[in-house]
Design an enzyme around this catalytic site. Structure first.
Site, PDB file in Angstrom:
ATOM      1  N   ILE A  26     -37.451 -45.442 -32.521  1.00 60.02           N
ATOM      2  CA  ILE A  26     -37.579 -46.011 -33.855  1.00 60.02           C
ATOM      3  C   ILE A  26     -37.560 -44.924 -34.917  1.00 60.02           C
ATOM      4  O   ILE A  26     -36.919 -45.061 -35.967  1.00 60.02           O
ATOM      5  CB  ILE A  26     -38.870 -46.843 -33.962  1.00 60.02           C
ATOM      6  CG1 ILE A  26     -38.744 -48.150 -33.162  1.00 60.02           C
ATOM      7  CG2 ILE A  26     -39.208 -47.164 -35.421  1.00 60.02           C
ATOM      8  CD1 ILE A  26     -40.017 -48.955 -33.086  1.00 60.02           C
ATOM      9  N   ASP A  71     -46.537 -30.252 -32.498  1.00 56.51           N
ATOM     10  CA  ASP A  71     -47.356 -31.347 -31.988  1.00 56.51           C
ATOM     11  C   ASP A  71     -48.255 -31.815 -33.125  1.00 56.51           C
ATOM     12  O   ASP A  71     -48.986 -31.013 -33.721  1.00 56.51           O
ATOM     13  CB  ASP A  71     -48.193 -30.848 -30.808  1.00 56.51           C
ATOM     14  CG  ASP A  71     -48.915 -31.953 -30.065  1.00 56.51           C
ATOM     15  OD1 ASP A  71     -49.376 -32.918 -30.718  1.00 56.51           O
ATOM     16  OD2 ASP A  71     -49.040 -31.856 -28.831  1.00 56.51           O
ATOM     17  N   SER A 148     -46.971 -48.543 -37.728  1.00 59.23           N
ATOM     18  CA  SER A 148     -48.140 -49.158 -37.122  1.00 59.23           C
ATOM     19  C   SER A 148     -47.695 -50.042 -35.944  1.00 59.23           C
ATOM     20  O   SER A 148     -46.661 -49.801 -35.335  1.00 59.23           O
ATOM     21  CB  SER A 148     -48.896 -49.964 -38.187  1.00 59.23           C
ATOM     22  OG  SER A 148     -50.087 -50.481 -37.667  1.00 59.23           O
ATOM     23  N   LYS A 166     -54.015 -47.834 -33.974  1.00 56.52           N
ATOM     24  CA  LYS A 166     -53.186 -48.414 -35.038  1.00 56.52           C
ATOM     25  C   LYS A 166     -54.023 -49.079 -36.126  1.00 56.52           C
ATOM     26  O   LYS A 166     -53.662 -49.035 -37.311  1.00 56.52           O
ATOM     27  CB  LYS A 166     -52.197 -49.412 -34.435  1.00 56.52           C
ATOM     28  CG  LYS A 166     -51.172 -48.789 -33.477  1.00 56.52           C
ATOM     29  CD  LYS A 166     -50.320 -47.725 -34.154  1.00 56.52           C
ATOM     30  CE  LYS A 166     -49.166 -47.300 -33.247  1.00 56.52           C
ATOM     31  NZ  LYS A 166     -48.342 -46.233 -33.875  1.00 56.52           N
ATOM     32  N   ILE A 195     -38.530 -54.017 -30.302  1.00 57.88           N
ATOM     33  CA  ILE A 195     -37.294 -53.349 -30.696  1.00 57.88           C
ATOM     34  C   ILE A 195     -36.495 -52.995 -29.447  1.00 57.88           C
ATOM     35  O   ILE A 195     -36.976 -52.254 -28.579  1.00 57.88           O
ATOM     36  CB  ILE A 195     -37.591 -52.082 -31.529  1.00 57.88           C
ATOM     37  CG1 ILE A 195     -38.492 -52.407 -32.731  1.00 57.88           C
ATOM     38  CG2 ILE A 195     -36.292 -51.429 -31.975  1.00 57.88           C
ATOM     39  CD1 ILE A 195     -37.911 -53.407 -33.706  1.00 57.88           C
TER      40      ILE A 195
END
Length: 275
Positions: A26, A71, A148, A166, A195
Site C-alpha cells: 500500500i 527503521d 490506520s 492502530k 486490498i
C-alpha cells in the site's frame, strides 16, 4: 494511473512527499500516486534491495527519489533519513506514516515481545516519524497522513496487538491535529479495507475464501493500492485544506457488516497452519 486522468499531473510539482515503509504494498502505491502528480518522493524501510527496487519504479514515473534505510523504531535513524531527504529533495510537505507489522495470533499465545514489536513499529514508529519531520512540516505548513486499519475501531479476532496499535495511531493523529494545527500542519488517517495483492491480505485471509469475502463487501470488489493512493492524494491536496483530525475509511463499505466473516476465515487459516 487513474489519478492523472482527473488531477493535474503537476499538482505536487515542487513538493516533497516522504513515505515510511514505502518500499512495497500500500505504501509504495501511495508513493506512486504522488510521483505521478509531480512530487519528489522520499521513502524509508529496512531493506536496501527493496528500497532500490521501489525507487526504480518511482523514477519511472518521473519522480526524483531519495531512498534511505531506516527503521521507524529508531528515532535517530529517522532524523538522519529526513536530513538526507531535505538535502536532496527539499523540506517535507507531506509525511505518510505507513510502516506497520501484522500477523494472526490468539491473544493467549501472543508473547509480550510480539505485542511490543507491533506497538513499536506502528504506533511508536508513527510518532517517531511525525516528531522527526515536525520542523520541516512546520516550515512548509505540511500534512501528515497515517495508514490506520479497521482494527482501530472494531474488534477483530487474533488482532489484539494491531487493534491497540492502530487505535493509538488514530488518537495520536487527533492530538496532533489539535496541537499542530496552529503551525498550519494538518493530520488525518486513512483506513484501508481489504486490498488485493498485498502482504497483509496474504497473512490475514485465505485465498480459497476470497470470493465469499468479496460478496460480503457492499461494493463487491477488493480495493487496490491506487484506491488508497488516491485518498492520500486528496487529503494532501488543496482540495482538503480545511480537513484535519479526520479518519477516512476507504473500504468499499466492508466495515458495515462487522468483523465476523474475517474472524471465521482467520480462525480457519490459523488451524490450517497449525495442522
Amino acid at each position: 494511473m487513474l489519478v492523472t486522468r482527473y488531477l493535474a499531473n503537476d499538482l505536487f510539482a515542487g513538493k516533497t512527499v516522504f513515505v515510511t515503509g514505502g518500499s512495497s504494498g500500500i505504501n509504495l502505491g501511495v508513493a506512486k500516486n504522488f510521483a505521478a502528480l509531480g512530487a519528489s518522493v522520499g521513502i524509508c524501510g529496512r531493506t536496501q534491495e527493496k528500497l532500490d527496487s521501489a525507487a526504480t519504479e518511482l523514477r519511472a514515473l518521473g519522480a526524483t527519489v531519495c531512498a534511505v534505510v531506516a527503521d521507524v523504531r529508531d528515532f535517530g535513524a529517522l532524523e538522519v533519513a529526513f536530513a538526507k531527504s531535505r538535502a536532496e529533495l527539499g523540506p517535507v510537505d507531506v509525511l505518510v506514516c505507513g510502516a506497520a507489522g501484522n500477523f494472526l495470533v490468539p491473544a493467549e499465545k501472543l508473547s509480550p515481545n510480539g505485542f511490543k514489536t507491533v506497538i513499536d513499529i506502528d504506533l511508536l514508529g508513527a510518532f517517531n516519524a511525525s516528531r522527526a519531520a515536525f520542523e520541516q512540516l512546520k516550515e512548509t505548513h505540511g500534512a501528515i497522513i497515517y495508514i490506520s486499519a479497521g482494527m482501530a475501531y472494531m474488534p477483530y479476532a487474533f488482532q489484539v496487538h494491531v487493534g491497540a496499535a492502530k487505535a493509538g495511531i488514530d488518537m495520536l493523529m487527533r492530538n496532533l491535529a489539535l496541537e499542530w494545527g496552529r503551525y498550519g500542519i494538518r493530520t488525518n488517517s486513512i483506513v484501508p479495507g481489504p486490498i488485493e495483492g498485498t502482504e497483509g491480505m496474504k497473512r490475514l485471509w485465505s485465498p480459497e475464501r476470497q470470493e465469499e469475502f468479496i460478496d460480503a463487501i457492499p461494493l463487491r470488489r477488493m480495493g487496490t493500492v491506487d484506491d488508497i493512493g488516491q485518498s492520500a492524494v486528496f487529503l494532501a491536496s488543496p482540495l482538503a485544506s480545511y480537513i484535519s483530525g479526520c479518519v477516512l475509511v476507504c473500504d468499499g463499505g466492508q466495515n458495515l457488516s462487522g468483523s465476523a466473516l474475517f474472524n471465521i476465515g482467520a480462525e480457519q487459516m490459523l488451524r490450517a497452519h497449525e495442522g
